[in-house]
Design a protein around this motif. Structure first.
Motif, mmCIF file in Angstrom:
data_model
loop_
_atom_site.group_PDB
_atom_site.id
_atom_site.type_symbol
_atom_site.label_atom_id
_atom_site.label_comp_id
_atom_site.label_asym_id
_atom_site.label_seq_id
_atom_site.Cartn_x
_atom_site.Cartn_y
_atom_site.Cartn_z
ATOM 1 N N ASP A 230 0.890 -1.097 0.070
ATOM 2 C CA ASP A 230 0.050 -0.134 0.125
ATOM 3 C C ASP A 230 0.940 1.364 -0.045
ATOM 4 O O ASP A 230 1.863 1.198 0.674
ATOM 5 C CB ASP A 230 -0.886 -0.049 1.288
ATOM 6 C CG ASP A 230 -1.890 -1.120 1.049
ATOM 7 O OD1 ASP A 230 -2.435 -1.476 -0.010
ATOM 8 O OD2 ASP A 230 -2.613 -1.492 2.162
ATOM 9 N N PRO A 231 0.486 2.246 -0.648
ATOM 10 C CA PRO A 231 -0.690 2.608 -1.365
ATOM 11 C C PRO A 231 -0.684 1.863 -2.850
ATOM 12 O O PRO A 231 -1.592 2.497 -3.656
ATOM 13 C CB PRO A 231 -0.776 4.069 -1.616
ATOM 14 C CG PRO A 231 0.435 4.520 -1.647
ATOM 15 C CD PRO A 231 1.189 3.400 -1.082
ATOM 16 N N GLY A 232 0.123 1.153 -2.997
ATOM 17 C CA GLY A 232 0.003 0.585 -4.590
ATOM 18 C C GLY A 232 0.606 1.632 -5.617
ATOM 19 O O GLY A 232 1.753 2.327 -5.082
ATOM 20 N N LEU A 233 0.324 1.424 -6.936
ATOM 21 C CA LEU A 233 0.783 2.384 -7.748
ATOM 22 C C LEU A 233 0.357 3.978 -7.542
ATOM 23 O O LEU A 233 -0.940 4.026 -7.809
ATOM 24 C CB LEU A 233 0.742 1.872 -9.249
ATOM 25 C CG LEU A 233 1.746 2.603 -10.231
ATOM 26 C CD1 LEU A 233 3.099 2.104 -10.040
ATOM 27 C CD2 LEU A 233 0.986 2.017 -11.733
ATOM 28 N N GLN A 234 1.284 4.757 -7.457
ATOM 29 C CA GLN A 234 0.786 6.321 -7.245
ATOM 30 C C GLN A 234 1.721 7.200 -8.052
ATOM 31 O O GLN A 234 2.953 6.835 -8.275
ATOM 32 C CB GLN A 234 0.831 6.595 -5.643
ATOM 33 C CG GLN A 234 -0.276 5.793 -4.887
ATOM 34 C CD GLN A 234 -1.660 6.298 -4.957
ATOM 35 O OE1 GLN A 234 -1.866 7.486 -5.461
ATOM 36 N NE2 GLN A 234 -2.813 5.404 -4.799
ATOM 37 N N ALA A 235 1.260 8.627 -8.370
ATOM 38 C CA ALA A 235 2.073 9.260 -8.770
ATOM 39 C C ALA A 235 3.309 9.598 -7.739
ATOM 40 O O ALA A 235 2.887 9.652 -6.287
ATOM 41 C CB ALA A 235 1.176 10.601 -8.816
ATOM 42 N N CYS A 236 4.272 9.841 -8.246
ATOM 43 C CA CYS A 236 5.525 10.159 -7.169
ATOM 44 C C CYS A 236 5.374 11.070 -6.444
ATOM 45 O O CYS A 236 5.705 10.954 -5.194
ATOM 46 C CB CYS A 236 6.888 10.248 -8.163
ATOM 47 S SG CYS A 236 7.498 8.856 -8.996
ATOM 48 N N ALA A 237 4.975 12.010 -6.711
ATOM 49 C CA ALA A 237 4.457 13.346 -5.932
ATOM 50 C C ALA A 237 3.751 12.780 -4.646
ATOM 51 O O ALA A 237 3.604 13.282 -3.508
ATOM 52 C CB ALA A 237 3.888 14.406 -6.380
ATOM 53 N N ARG A 238 2.771 11.691 -5.019
ATOM 54 C CA ARG A 238 2.052 11.345 -3.687
ATOM 55 C C ARG A 238 2.285 9.869 -3.153
ATOM 56 O O ARG A 238 1.870 9.426 -2.122
ATOM 57 C CB ARG A 238 0.579 11.204 -4.262
ATOM 58 C CG ARG A 238 0.037 12.548 -4.233
ATOM 59 C CD ARG A 238 -1.712 12.352 -4.361
ATOM 60 N NE ARG A 238 -2.293 13.694 -4.441
ATOM 61 C CZ ARG A 238 -3.385 14.163 -5.098
ATOM 62 N NH1 ARG A 238 -3.664 13.218 -6.089
ATOM 63 N NH2 ARG A 238 -3.759 15.466 -5.105
ATOM 64 N N TRP A 239 3.525 9.299 -3.655
ATOM 65 C CA TRP A 239 3.770 7.923 -3.316
ATOM 66 C C TRP A 239 4.370 8.084 -1.836
ATOM 67 O O TRP A 239 5.622 8.500 -1.848
ATOM 68 C CB TRP A 239 4.703 7.562 -4.192
ATOM 69 C CG TRP A 239 4.848 5.994 -3.792
ATOM 70 C CD1 TRP A 239 4.180 4.808 -4.271
ATOM 71 C CD2 TRP A 239 5.845 5.245 -3.123
ATOM 72 N NE1 TRP A 239 4.711 3.665 -3.475
ATOM 73 C CE2 TRP A 239 5.876 4.258 -2.757
ATOM 74 C CE3 TRP A 239 7.158 6.032 -2.597
ATOM 75 C CZ2 TRP A 239 6.659 3.201 -2.176
ATOM 76 C CZ3 TRP A 239 8.023 5.333 -1.919
ATOM 77 C CH2 TRP A 239 7.765 3.976 -1.609
ATOM 78 N N TRP A 240 4.064 7.132 -1.044
ATOM 79 C CA TRP A 240 4.736 6.934 0.336
ATOM 80 C C TRP A 240 3.931 5.687 0.970
ATOM 81 O O TRP A 240 2.893 5.768 1.212
ATOM 82 C CB TRP A 240 4.691 8.210 1.243
ATOM 83 C CG TRP A 240 5.203 7.675 2.624
ATOM 84 C CD1 TRP A 240 4.647 7.689 3.723
ATOM 85 C CD2 TRP A 240 6.714 8.044 2.711
ATOM 86 N NE1 TRP A 240 5.698 7.605 4.351
ATOM 87 C CE2 TRP A 240 6.784 7.534 4.057
ATOM 88 C CE3 TRP A 240 7.798 8.285 2.021
ATOM 89 C CZ2 TRP A 240 8.153 7.818 4.874
ATOM 90 C CZ3 TRP A 240 8.917 8.028 2.518
ATOM 91 C CH2 TRP A 240 9.282 7.880 3.834
ATOM 92 N N PRO A 241 4.726 4.714 1.211
ATOM 93 C CA PRO A 241 4.058 3.548 1.855
ATOM 94 C C PRO A 241 4.121 3.745 3.485
ATOM 95 O O PRO A 241 4.987 4.348 3.914
ATOM 96 C CB PRO A 241 5.306 2.339 1.613
ATOM 97 C CG PRO A 241 6.608 3.254 1.630
ATOM 98 C CD PRO A 241 6.234 4.583 1.090
ATOM 99 N N GLU A 242 2.640 3.635 3.850
ATOM 100 C CA GLU A 242 2.256 3.757 5.435
ATOM 101 C C GLU A 242 2.105 4.964 5.984
ATOM 102 O O GLU A 242 1.212 5.068 6.774
ATOM 103 C CB GLU A 242 3.416 2.887 6.076
ATOM 104 C CG GLU A 242 3.513 1.392 5.784
ATOM 105 C CD GLU A 242 4.744 0.724 6.474
ATOM 106 O OE1 GLU A 242 4.741 -0.459 6.497
ATOM 107 O OE2 GLU A 242 5.554 1.353 7.145
#
Length: 270
Positions: A230-242
């Motif tokens: 989680d959160p799976g595939l996301q835009a890099c600007a929003r990507w962050w696990p946990e």
């Protein structure tokens, strides 16, 4: 590298050197600056593709370290920047081994010049598709214990692996060499079916002779049987696990450029 080879290399832009320029580095030439300035001047905001991609990679490294991974292979590493993978890793694991891999001789020469004093870091001049050749390299055997979890980083580089070169197979071959508990990070250009995507893709293809934008389903397929965290595939600007740090882009609408670069982190569970 002889003078003729150096002049030939300076005559064409390099992916690594263009990124270096956009990220504020100095290891680039006029041809790289001209290409980067095209994006900055004529496609304003497009530099965020490189900036958010790099930031997400370093967040992924921090996450991996927090989850107990103590050794890393950075495939398609690019030029050293103000903060590198080993800088992030060493804050949590001071003796952690890191192997950087790139097929650009300029990148390899600069990396070795900067990191030669650290015998727990190796810089290899190889194509990431040469899985067996890299894994069996003496430096990799010396540094990486394939019986313990490994962090594998594919930061944007798979976007420059064509379909006929089987990028999913490359990731699968690497995943097969690491044990359960290992994690694989991938960031990639996302096709947006809009003017910005089409213009950027054409410019990249003209400049570098290769580059493949993929949609979300195609990018997720690169992970194969690995379990997306989680959160799976996301835009890099929003990507962050946990969790969601201040630089994650949450709470605001992303620009079209920020939507064109996505990331995901997966674990090998068995």
């Amino acid at each position: 590298m002889n003078d003729d080879a150096m002049r030939a290399r300076q005559a064409r832009p390099s992916v690594a050197r263009v990124y270096d320029y956009i990220l504020g580095g100095r290891d680039n030439y006029g041809v790289d600056q001209n290409l980067a300035d095209y994006f900055i001047d004529f496609l304003p905001g497009s530099e965020q593709v490189a900036i958010t991609a790099r930031a997400a990679t370093l967040r992924a490294v921090r996450s991996m370290c927090a989850n107990g991974i103590r050794q890393f292979i950075d495939l398609g590493c690019g030029l050293p920047t103000s903060e590198n993978v080993h800088d992030v890793v060493r804050r949590q694991h001071p003796d952690a081994p890191i192997v950087y891999v790139d097929n650009d001789p300029f990148v390899v020469a600069h990396g070795r010049a900067l990191l030669s004093i650290d015998d727990r870091i190796a810089v290899l001049g190889r194509d990431l598709c040469q899985v067996a050749e890299i894994a069996d390299h003496d430096d990799v055997k010396r540094l990486i214990n394939f019986d313990e979890p490994v962090g594998l980083l594919f930061g944007v580089v798979l976007a420059f692996v064509e379909d006929n070169e089987n990028p999913a197979g490359v990731v699968g071959d690497w995943a097969a060499r690491v044990p359960a508990g290992s994690q694989v990070y991938i960031s990639h250009f996302r096709s947006g079916h809009n003017r910005e995507t089409n213009t950027t893709e054409r410019k990249v293809l003209d400049a570098f002779g290769r580059g493949r934008w993929r949609n979300d389903d195609e990018i997720e397929a690169l992970f194969g049987d690995l379990e997306l965290i989680d959160p799976g595939l996301q835009a890099c600007a929003r990507w962050w696990p946990e969790s969601a740090p201040d630089d994650s882009g949450n709470g605001r609408e992303l620009s079209v450029w920020e939507q064109l670069i996505v990331a995901g982190l997966a674990r090998k569970s068995a």
